[in-house]
Design a protein around this motif. Structure first.
Motif: not given
Length: 102
Positions: A33-50
């Motif tokens: 599911s995560i891979e499909v989301g990445k291919r569709l342009g969703f990057d919410a799981r991308a690491p974000v430096e807080k």
């Protein structure tokens, strides 16, 4: 004339039952599911430096509140760490903007 007080509403909650947790995906299905989301342009799981905003606070400054996208806010907080404080960073950005318009 004073109005008569209304009767209290009686709610029947006898049929209420809390829902259980959603069933967990198995790890293989979750990764797919995560891979499909990445291919569709969703990057919410991308690491974000807080960056903790409290480290940016200084005394004798006025406060300015703005609504920003989360990405812009994170970019600004990362940029501020290269300056003494947020005021110096914003002053520098304003100066660069004015120079680009001249």
């Amino acid at each position: 004339m004073p109005e008569e007080p209304r009767k209290a509403a009686r709610l029947d909650l006898s049929g209420f039952a809390p829902k259980g947790r959603a069933p967990a995906l198995d790890p293989v299905q979750e990764r797919a599911s995560i891979e499909v989301g990445k291919r569709l342009g969703f990057d919410a799981r991308a690491p974000v430096e807080k960056v903790d905003g409290r480290t940016l606070r200084r005394k004798n400054k006025s406060q300015m509140n703005m609504r920003l996208s989360l990405q812009t806010q994170n970019d600004f907080k990362r940029l501020v760490t290269e300056f003494d404080d947020a005021d110096a960073c914003l002053s520098h950005l304003i100066q660069l903007y004015r120079q680009s318009k001249a």
